[in-house]
Design an enzyme around this catalytic site. Structure first.
Site, PDB file in Angstrom:
ATOM      1  N   ASP A  13      22.290   4.701  -7.412  1.00 17.41           N
ATOM      2  CA  ASP A  13      21.898   3.685  -8.555  1.00 17.41           C
ATOM      3  C   ASP A  13      21.962   4.463 -10.003  1.00 17.41           C
ATOM      4  O   ASP A  13      21.288   4.015 -10.901  1.00 17.41           O
ATOM      5  CB  ASP A  13      20.705   2.732  -8.331  1.00 17.41           C
ATOM      6  CG  ASP A  13      20.607   1.645  -9.153  1.00 17.41           C
ATOM      7  OD1 ASP A  13      21.709   1.215  -9.789  1.00 17.41           O
ATOM      8  OD2 ASP A  13      19.640   1.164  -9.441  1.00 17.41           O
TER       9      ASP A  13
ATOM     10  N   HIS B 126      15.498   7.187 -12.845  1.00 17.23           N
ATOM     11  CA  HIS B 126      16.340   6.280 -13.746  1.00 17.23           C
ATOM     12  C   HIS B 126      15.440   5.223 -14.308  1.00 17.23           C
ATOM     13  O   HIS B 126      15.457   4.919 -15.566  1.00 17.23           O
ATOM     14  CB  HIS B 126      17.687   5.705 -13.465  1.00 17.23           C
ATOM     15  CG  HIS B 126      17.553   4.701 -11.874  1.00 17.23           C
ATOM     16  ND1 HIS B 126      18.029   5.192 -10.941  1.00 17.23           N
ATOM     17  CD2 HIS B 126      17.109   3.633 -11.722  1.00 17.23           C
ATOM     18  CE1 HIS B 126      17.711   4.560  -9.868  1.00 17.23           C
ATOM     19  NE2 HIS B 126      17.309   3.512 -10.543  1.00 17.23           N
TER      20      HIS B 126
ATOM     21  N   ASP C  41      12.843   3.063  -5.610  1.00 12.47           N
ATOM     22  CA  ASP C  41      12.369   3.381  -7.040  1.00 12.47           C
ATOM     23  C   ASP C  41      10.777   3.244  -7.231  1.00 12.47           C
ATOM     24  O   ASP C  41      10.017   2.420  -6.788  1.00 12.47           O
ATOM     25  CB  ASP C  41      12.669   2.228  -7.996  1.00 12.47           C
ATOM     26  CG  ASP C  41      14.195   1.690  -8.041  1.00 12.47           C
ATOM     27  OD1 ASP C  41      15.031   2.705  -8.341  1.00 12.47           O
ATOM     28  OD2 ASP C  41      14.612   0.773  -7.432  1.00 12.47           O
TER      29      ASP C  41
ATOM     30  N   HIS D 244      16.424   1.814  -1.053  1.00 10.76           N
ATOM     31  CA  HIS D 244      16.239   2.471  -2.151  1.00 10.76           C
ATOM     32  C   HIS D 244      15.064   2.409  -2.892  1.00 10.76           C
ATOM     33  O   HIS D 244      14.652   1.588  -3.424  1.00 10.76           O
ATOM     34  CB  HIS D 244      17.550   1.872  -3.071  1.00 10.76           C
ATOM     35  CG  HIS D 244      17.684   2.617  -4.498  1.00 10.76           C
ATOM     36  ND1 HIS D 244      17.531   3.919  -4.776  1.00 10.76           N
ATOM     37  CD2 HIS D 244      17.742   1.983  -5.720  1.00 10.76           C
ATOM     38  CE1 HIS D 244      17.521   4.321  -5.881  1.00 10.76           C
ATOM     39  NE2 HIS D 244      17.582   2.962  -6.531  1.00 10.76           N
TER      40      HIS D 244
END
Length: 894
Positions: free
Chosen positions: A124, A350, A14, A12
């Site tokens: 997420d 996010h 980010d 994941h």
């Protein structure tokens, strides 16, 4: 039959979070290097899921451009699984159109490389938008995977009847408000449940005994999913060895290295009949309420304001103007707009738009906002220049100064159009700059007024003339600097139609004297046909709706509380009480504008606010004390906080506009504006993604958090059968419904740390310095609710203005680009499609009921499109279905 365990390798990613973007970027390069090497050396390695976001490919090739062929080869043979999105966005804090563009651009970018993974991937996301099922189906996606929003109950437990957002299985049906339905996959054990699989026998036994039991607790089929990865996780290079060991140790299971395409095909083929259904938005409504992360809506409010500004510039100004101008220029700036959208969307993950990263991340975001905004302004200015060349002004006298006002909003708009009119210019080629400046400055002053095309004088305010430097950049020669003499003209306009324009002119001569006032009692009372607003000595407002004979007291009370939480979560210090602005009787007022058309009063108040939390907070942060158990309180030292609020009321309107400015020098606190509505109802409505969502005012039985913050875009509303109140805003995404029907609008939240899994100081999240907030209150009658929603949308889009020359032109001086008749159709886009030669109009039904709609554009035929702007092969119905998202394509009649 053996149970099958599907192990999907992923990371994941980010792009920026607890480290600066480039720190994560360099680690991404290492990850991709490792993947390409692993693909070559381990033929048993099935594939790697690239987190659903194609921007990762751009990020990698920016540093390793020579690897493009290897990347393409990995995608071609299915080793690298990509798409369908451009980035992994936060659903709730970006606009409806931003969510669509993420899919449009993501699909386009993916298809340049290969075939997208047809999965709505939200591992997420801080809550999931209710219209996800309809949006996914409109792009051909039948499944979505998510890590938050639904509480897993477990295979042996019965879902309580009162719980609507829980599931006994990790698999479920997800139904949208329009009744669209897709397959929903919850990462019930998170998207790291198969991370770092051991290759040593003893460790593997311990690992798999626990992991298999965890998965089987929630699985509805004999297909078990193991996510081999987590945030920024390096690829497990010995995964094939780990899988071989698992197959030897557990003969009743088949362990395979797999991918989402194969897993989804298998699991959806074997779903049980008792599969549950969740409906609408999924925001962890039935948890203890502490980790919904909804308070990210108020972290670093300046980011949300910037985001609103750039989204409006692209969606509601640049694209509509470029679409109108295409009719005459024959060209549309697809590439420039794609660049602007990609730049903006880099701020939409996010950890970025939520404001929950370290300071360096958010400083870089401001640069991206500025870049995307400048591109949007360039596109809009070029389009207005093209339109200005063809607008007919021949009806105006030649010795006047014509100009045009354009409403690019998707709804009728009331407000003030402002334009600077050049009266005279002197080019630098004519003399020394200082001499030219002086000549213009010394010229005799003149009076001016505004007329429409019929020669009627229009109410307007014309400033005194000023002289300034400016320049032109011709398309075919060198720049031209000059001095110019200008006046600023302000025109009040009422309910100007969507996508329309009207031409006016500035003429010499005194404007007729207009008498009348909306202000009384030395600025303490503002009044029009509908409302009487009294500013009390304590600074609160008493608002009387004269038509409905309803009075509201204690409007616009400011509330300040301490905050010992973090960028994710608000936490009021224990044993503290809010400080309210109406606790002092020393407010001051100043009359700024008082005409028959508009009144504006400035209200000044001072609150004494603690300078910060006490010294214990920093120690608790360093010790990584979980925010719920912190003992820190507010400091004893107080400082004055001056709150300056402009209160504006227009004639023929129930909408009150507020502009509040503060110079924040306090830390660790939250400031809200309170609006008591006297509406004791069970539910409220708020502007969300392609939906006006209905939410309960009371929390679930499992809720422990004393607060219940919620997301919004343009407005929140409370109403009953007799009346309603809509609170609009510009870039203020957090609100809360309090007891007794009170709407609390968060203006500012200031904290000093990121939070989550460690201690990451964020001094810039304290938001020190000048802060400016725009919001509104509109009281409405029962049948005017949707009009108040459209007013809130329109308020976010300024009028566009352009000075014209005296000329004959093929475009009439007053008209509309297209006509929309639909009370509840909220327009989100007017643009040209990159994929066909169609004008695209997109919007959604604000209502839960069927509503009539008529959309017409002269000389065109229309087709119903999907969200990828492809022909849906369906007929355009004259009725909008409840909560329908509709995209219409117009092409010239043949």
């Amino acid at each position: 039959m053996k149970k099958k365990v599907y192990i999907i390798s992923h990371s994941h990613w980010d792009r920026e979070w607890y480290m600066a973007y480039e720190q994560h970027h360099m680690r991404l390069v290492e990850l991709m290097d490792d993947l390409l090497e692993l693909f070559e050396n381990d033929p048993a390695f099935d594939s790697f899921h690239l987190d659903g976001q194609t921007i990762i490919l751009d990020d990698y090739l920016q540093v390793r451009p020579e690897k493009r062929a290897l990347v393409q080869q990995a995608i071609d043979v299915g080793k690298l699984r990509i798409g369908p999105f451009y980035i992994l966005q936060d659903d709730f804090l970006i606009s409806s159109e931003s969510n669509v563009r993420n899919m449009l651009i993501g699909m386009e970018e993916t298809q340049k490389w290969g075939v997208p993974v047809m999965l709505g991937y939200f591992p997420d996301t801080f809550g999931n938008m209710g219209q996800t099922p309809q949006m996914m189906k409109q792009v051909g996606i039948e499944a979505a995977a998510f890590g938050r929003g639904v509480k897993p109950i477990g295979f042996d437990n019965q879902v309580l009847e009162a719980e609507n957002y829980s599931s006994q299985y990790s698999e479920m049906k997800w139904k949208g408000p329009d009744s669209s339905e897709i397959f929903g996959l919850l990462f019930a054990n998170w998207y790291s449940n198969g991370n770092e699989i051991p290759v040593e026998e003893q460790e593997a036994k311990i690992f798999w005994d626990q992991k298999l039991a965890d998965a089987e607790q929630y699985a509805s089929t004999e297909h078990l999913l193991m996510m081999n990865g987590v945030d920024h996780q390096p690829v497990q290079k010995d995964i094939s060895k780990a899988i071989a060991l698992a197959n030897r140790l557990y003969p009743d299971y088949e362990f395979i290295h797999s991918n989402f395409t194969d897993y989804l095909a298998a699991v959806t083929n074997d779903l049980p009949e008792d599969l549950g259904t969740v409906e609408g938005e999924l925001t962890s409504q039935e948890t203890d309420g502490w980790y919904t992360l909804a308070n990210t809506a108020s972290a670093r409010v300046y980011l949300k304001q910037w985001n609103t500004k750039v989204q409006r510039q692209l969606e509601n100004i640049a694209e509509p103007l470029a679409t109108m101008a295409y009719e005459f220029s024959g060209s549309y700036p697809h590439d420039q707009l794609d660049y602007a959208w990609k730049t903006l969307m880099q701020n939409h993950p996010h950890d970025s738009i939520c404001g929950c990263s370290v300071d360096s991340v958010h400083r870089e975001m401001i640069t991206r906002f500025e870049k995307a905004d400048e591109v949007g302004k360039f596109v809009a200015e070029e389009a207005m220049r093209q339109l200005a060349q063809v607008i007919d002004t021949s009806e105006f006298p030649e010795d006047t100064y014509p100009f045009v006002v354009v409403n690019t909003a998707g709804t009728a708009k009331t407000g003030e159009a402002v334009i600077e009119i050049e009266l005279e210019r002197k080019k630098f080629a004519e003399g020394l700059p200082e001499t030219l400046f002086k000549e213009l400055e010394d010229a005799p002053a003149k009076s001016y007024h505004v007329e429409n095309a019929q020669g009627e004088v229009i109410p307007a305010t014309v400033s005194e003339a000023t002289v300034r430097f400016d320049y032109d950049l011709p398309k075919d020669r060198f720049r031209i600097p000059y001095m110019e003499k200008v006046v600023t003209v302000t025109i009040p306009l009422e309910e100007m139609a969507a996508f329309s324009w009207e031409t006016f002119t500035l003429a010499e001569g005194e404007s007729p004297t207009i008498t009348g006032s909306m202000v009384n009692d030395q600025g303490r009372v503002i009044e029009n046909e509908f409302l009487k607003i009294k500013i009390e000595e304590n600074g609160s407002l008493t608002v009387m709706d004269k038509k409905m004979a309803r009075q509201f007291e204690d409007i616009l009370v400011f509330e300040d509380t301490g905050d010992v939480g973090n960028e994710y979560i608000y936490k009021q210090p224990i044993d503290t009480v809010p400080i309210l602005s109406n606790q002092q009787e020393d407010s001051q007022v100043e009359i700024l504008i008082d005409t028959p058309e508009i009144a504006q009063i400035q209200l000044n108040q001072t609150m004494m606010i603690p300078v910060s939390a006490d010294e214990l907070l920093e120690k608790e942060q360093q010790m990584v004390v979980e925010f719920r158990y912190r003992k820190a309180k507010r400091a004893h030292e107080l400082k004055p906080l001056l709150i300056e609020t402009k209160i504006t009321l227009r004639k023929n309107s129930r909408k009150i506009d507020f502009e509040t400015t503060i110079d924040n020098q306090m830390k660790d606190h939250r400031l809200r504006a309170l609006f008591p509505t006297k509406l004791h109802v069970e539910h409220h409505e708020a502007d969300s993604i392609f939906e006006v969502v209905t939410r309960p005012n009371k929390v679930s039985a499992s809720w422990e958090n004393p607060t219940n913050p919620q997301h919004q875009h343009a407005f929140v509303n409370l109403h009953d059968k007799n009346y309603g109140v809509t609170i609009g805003n510009y870039g203020l995404n957090e609100y809360e419904i309090l007891d007794e029907g009170q709407i609390a609008l968060t203006l500012l939240r200031c904290v000093g740390e990121l939070g989550d899994w460690g201690y990451f100081p964020t001094p810039e999240a304290q938001c020190l310095g000048q802060q400016h907030f725009q919001y509104s209150m509109e009281i409405h009658e029962p049948n005017e609710k949707f009009e108040s929603y459209q007013h809130a949308y329109a308020a976010q889009v300024p009028f566009t203005t352009q000075q014209l020359t005296n000329q004959q032109g093929e475009l009439s001086n007053k008209n509309s680009y297209l006509e929309v008749k639909a009370k509840t159709f909220a327009i989100t886009a007017l643009k040209r499609s990159k994929f066909n030669d169609k004008v695209v109009l997109r919007g959604f039904n604000l209502s839960e009921k069927e509503e009539e709609i008529v959309v017409q554009k002269t000389g065109t035929t229309s087709r119903l499109l999907n969200l990828l702007e492809k022909d849906s092969k369906q007929t355009i119905e004259p009725t909008l279905m409840p909560y329908e998202i509709r995209t219409i394509g117009f092409e010239e009649e043949k």
